[in-house]
Design an enzyme around this catalytic site. Sequence first.
Site, PDB file in Angstrom:
ATOM      1  CG  ASP A 148      -2.617   4.043  -1.463  1.00 31.44           C
ATOM      2  OD1 ASP A 148      -3.340   3.903  -2.463  1.00 31.44           O
ATOM      3  OD2 ASP A 148      -2.677   3.291  -0.470  1.00 31.44           O
ATOM      4  CB  SER A 161      -0.957  -0.046   1.193  1.00 30.21           C
ATOM      5  OG  SER A 161      -1.919   0.971   1.124  1.00 30.21           O
ATOM      6  CG  ASP A 206      -2.866  -0.514  -2.493  1.00 30.25           C
ATOM      7  OD1 ASP A 206      -2.857   0.642  -2.018  1.00 30.25           O
ATOM      8  OD2 ASP A 206      -3.540  -1.435  -2.000  1.00 30.25           O
ATOM      9  CG  ASP A 247      -6.090   0.741  -0.765  1.00 26.25           C
ATOM     10  OD1 ASP A 247      -5.200   1.615  -0.711  1.00 26.25           O
ATOM     11  OD2 ASP A 247      -6.137  -0.231   0.027  1.00 26.25           O
TER      12      ASP A 247
END
Length: 445
Positions: A243, A104, A245, A247
């Site tokens: 960010d 993340s 990834d 999400d």
Amino acid sequence: MSVVQKKYFGTDGIRNRVGSGMIRPDQILKLGWATGKVMKARGESRVMIGKDTRISGYMFESALEAGFIAAGIDVWLLGPMPTPAVAYLTQTFHADAGIVISASHNPHHDNGIKFFSSQGKKISDEIELAVEAAFEEEIEVVPSEQLGKARRIEDAAGRYIEFCKSTFYAPVKLDGFKIVLDCSHGATYHIAPHVFEELGAEVITIGAEPNGININQKCGATHLEALQDEVVKRSADLGIAFDGDGDRVMMVESSGKVVDGDLILYILATQSNFDVPGVVGTVMSNLGVENALKAKGIRFERSLVGDRYVMQKLVENNWNYGAEPSGHVLCLNKTSTGDGIVAALQIMSAIVSSGKTLSELTSEVDFYPQVLKNQVVDDAQKIMQSIGLQNAINEAEQRLADEGRVLVRASGTEPLIRVMIEGADAALVESLANELINVVKSEIS
């Protein structure tokens, strides 16, 4: 709300520094096998695997693939893809599970594994515990004729781009808008620019040249300075940051002021084209947003930190919108998990439909002063249990009385103690936050 104690899984899958703990190729191979064994016992046979852009993703993709195949599970590989895209594609391809190799917002030297069910939602505590139990067993490879097979999905990005565009609901497109996108050198780099350009916006992109080690490096949703500067320099209407990834989402007004997850949640709730009885924030959400929503007759409930806990409360209440200040935003009327691109498109829809700017849509929110501080520690749980820290927390709460909140917690994704102080008196808030961080430092020594 009680939290089930698990050996390997944290609040968002499994995460660590590459080469440490579970985040080693041998352990990840076994994790793939253990997950595959649990899936086979449930009558399941197919998993989708995506990853972000960090360099170790290639290694862990191969390890997971081998583990699943050894357990007799077919593997469909998506390549670099945002976490919410994996959740979406898992549903549309009717796969039994989806996995994302990502840490993340963490730096490149960390990595992790996130799991989704066939419905594109985080897997349950029960399944996580079953995987942990299977992990303790010795690997048993299925007979050769029962081994899984692997294939790559070549059109995954295009499918997800079209899905994102379909969630934009304004009567006209984004023609005339100048938008700066910060893709954090992460998984949205080849997705987000196409989405907003194809909807008509003039797009200026930064943080879209991943090299494996620059993910989240002074860019993206956790480092907004570059986006703020670019928005002001280019006289853009607004900026959007994701960010690593994809999400999380954070936004920036034309002036450079940050619009965080709290304010995004406020816009979603107050500008929706359907009735919104209530929304879910977390214990970190600002009191100012809660008060502004209540003034409009919209209920506000708090969950533990972590989008899975926000999701739980939304499902319990049959509500659609929830968010964390850090930018995890849930729009359950559009998608099954936190999705930075989809959430941003809902805000753009509100801007176009209302004819108001991002600043005007949040003008009625009066934020309470809030200070967030982090301290790196070796054993966060041990420090949280110390008498000295608990006494300091109690004293801080007494000094704030009814004019604020104190929250000290161990991070679920990093080796940190997080301190949040919120109150009407900005000077007192800053002072108490510094005092509590100093107590944490003294406990370390």
